[in-house]
Design an enzyme around this catalytic site. Sequence first.
Site, mmCIF file in Angstrom:
data_model
loop_
_atom_site.group_PDB
_atom_site.id
_atom_site.type_symbol
_atom_site.label_atom_id
_atom_site.label_comp_id
_atom_site.label_asym_id
_atom_site.label_seq_id
_atom_site.Cartn_x
_atom_site.Cartn_y
_atom_site.Cartn_z
ATOM 1 N N HIS A 81 -18.149 -8.797 33.213
ATOM 2 C CA HIS A 81 -17.828 -8.932 31.782
ATOM 3 C C HIS A 81 -16.625 -9.854 31.575
ATOM 4 O O HIS A 81 -15.635 -9.729 32.285
ATOM 5 C CB HIS A 81 -17.527 -7.536 31.215
ATOM 6 C CG HIS A 81 -17.630 -7.452 29.736
ATOM 7 N ND1 HIS A 81 -16.706 -8.008 28.900
ATOM 8 C CD2 HIS A 81 -18.569 -6.894 28.931
ATOM 9 C CE1 HIS A 81 -17.062 -7.776 27.642
ATOM 10 N NE2 HIS A 81 -18.195 -7.105 27.634
ATOM 11 N N GLY A 162 4.662 -12.006 21.181
ATOM 12 C CA GLY A 162 4.977 -12.051 22.599
ATOM 13 C C GLY A 162 5.116 -13.456 23.159
ATOM 14 O O GLY A 162 5.073 -14.443 22.424
ATOM 15 N N HIS A 167 1.075 -12.650 30.744
ATOM 16 C CA HIS A 167 1.738 -11.690 31.621
ATOM 17 C C HIS A 167 1.127 -11.900 33.005
ATOM 18 O O HIS A 167 -0.094 -12.014 33.125
ATOM 19 C CB HIS A 167 1.456 -10.276 31.105
ATOM 20 C CG HIS A 167 2.140 -9.192 31.878
ATOM 21 N ND1 HIS A 167 1.732 -8.808 33.136
ATOM 22 C CD2 HIS A 167 3.205 -8.415 31.579
ATOM 23 C CE1 HIS A 167 2.511 -7.830 33.560
ATOM 24 N NE2 HIS A 167 3.420 -7.578 32.622
ATOM 25 N N PRO A 168 1.953 -11.970 34.062
ATOM 26 C CA PRO A 168 1.434 -12.336 35.397
ATOM 27 C C PRO A 168 0.226 -11.501 35.843
ATOM 28 O O PRO A 168 -0.761 -12.057 36.315
ATOM 29 C CB PRO A 168 2.620 -12.114 36.335
ATOM 30 C CG PRO A 168 3.814 -11.901 35.476
ATOM 31 C CD PRO A 168 3.389 -11.697 34.057
ATOM 32 N N ALA A 170 -1.100 -8.666 33.812
ATOM 33 C CA ALA A 170 -1.842 -8.020 32.718
ATOM 34 C C ALA A 170 -2.448 -9.017 31.734
ATOM 35 O O ALA A 170 -3.123 -8.614 30.777
ATOM 36 C CB ALA A 170 -0.940 -7.036 31.977
ATOM 37 N N GLY A 171 -2.220 -10.319 31.941
ATOM 38 C CA GLY A 171 -2.852 -11.346 31.107
ATOM 39 C C GLY A 171 -2.406 -11.295 29.660
ATOM 40 O O GLY A 171 -1.206 -11.339 29.369
#
Lengths: 296, 296
Positions: A81, A162, A167-168, A170-171
């Site tokens: 997905h 943000g 985020h490295p 958590a994307g």
Amino acid sequence: MAIIESIPNVSEGRRPDVIERLADAIRATPGVRLLDYSSDPAHNRSVYTLVGDADGVKRAALALFEQAVAAIDLRTHRGEHPRLGAVDVVPFVPIEGITMAECVALAREVGAAVAERFGVPVFLYEEASANPARKNLEDIRRGEFEGLAAKMRNAEWTPDFGPAVPHPSAGASVIGARMPLIAYNINLDTNRLDVAKKIAAAIRHSSGGLRYVKAAGFMLEDRGVAQVSMNLTDYEKTPIFRVFEIVKREAARYGVSILESEIVGLVPSAALTAAAEFYLQIERFGPEQVLENKLK
Amino acid sequence: MAIIESIPNVSEGRRPDVIERLADAIRATPGVRLLDYSSDPAHNRSVYTLVGDADGVKRAALALFEQAVAAIDLRTHRGEHPRLGAVDVVPFVPIEGITMAECVALAREVGAAVAERFGVPVFLYEEASANPARKNLEDIRRGEFEGLAAKMRNAEWTPDFGPAVPHPSAGASVIGARMPLIAYNINLDTNRLDVAKKIAAAIRHSSGGLRYVKAAGFMLEDRGVAQVSMNLTDYEKTPIFRVFEIVKREAARYGVSILESEIVGLVPSAALTAAAEFYLQIERFGPEQVLENKLK
């Protein structure tokens, strides 16, 4: 009291301990009920369905982010997905005693809090998006986690909240507000996949069909049945009965009839009531005539 | 918690002060909500709709009897609608969390209390009746108040509770349990009353039609529209959609189509959901998929 539904989609569908920990985070939030959750190992993805008041669903979303950001690393995540982040998508859906505008405000509040607490960039989508190019989930998610850093270098993809970089581990997350979605499939009395695909193209918005329909043609291989699989994204403006009647008419063009239809998961009572009103030609009818509404 | 609906029919539709006093008696009962009431001066009759738990609806019924027996005298009562007593009919209807058997027990309890406290003879009807000849309201009420004393001299008409003679001013009462009743009319695209009457005869139980349908043909004089007016007395066993389709087919026999249909008053959500399932050919569907049921 307001009732909001939220259906977070999380990029973890294989590790039972993580899936349970996320469920527990929701369950432990006061003012919230976890109605359902299910995981797909092939998709490596889990979907949670919860309801509560505005404050409750906000706190549940943040509790879920806290666990998911700690446990999920998109750099090693594989699955069928498409996904952009650890908590991939969080929609808020107005159910009762709350307007869409209030759900949009809630989505912005949660988005700001997620960005601040976890350093995860947030894109607003659907009704919460102010930018037409960033309304559709598919457009926001195109390129997936792997293409996200490059995509965000383009000023068009500065997040709503943000940092301007992923985020490295958590994307990024997509948060928004939308109408209840109805997963609706119509099975055809044929094994011809081409017929299902042609009908899907006729009915879906993207190729000229009804505005609030997404559709694709599939084969149910085990039964030898072709299926028009749909998401109805606004059952008030594009009602189920109109979808059914158009599919039926298009199928007849190929000498095919409808075998059956199915609703996957939950459906608001009003969506079914509208179909009864249509077929029974009921006039002068209002929701206050439904006994259960009167009892509320 | 159990929810029972009760719909007392009272022989007073002209004196506003009495009608209000009866409404107040219901409103003042703890554990009960008066959902609706309406009066028909020509019928000289009022219908109250209330819901509550078993204890609540029992106390509301007794409070209503107390006021009605004191205020209404059948010896001087005139009206178009057939009636036997001051509180003419009191059905108890299972709505949620309660069985028909429990509503039957409740009807017997209320019947015994009414007979004891007010000296009014009580006939049990519908599901609460143990005697097939005394199941139908029409059979029990035949002869009306004026013929009641003579009728009760026959041992076949000894009441289920109370004295074997009518109360001098309050007559007798019919108390029982039944399924929710749906008042459903189908208006025809014709001014031919004979067509409506023929269709009514075809669809109703008494002349060979569907088991849980009562029907008559009427003219809506102001609109020049013929109407098949129906009561559906068990929507689970005789669903609305089947009634609609048969009426439609019978009308076509005379070159007449259906103009519209209407539901008068309240309808249980499940009766409409069943119609949606039928017309949309929905398979593998359960009430737990209706969002509102999930939220309960």
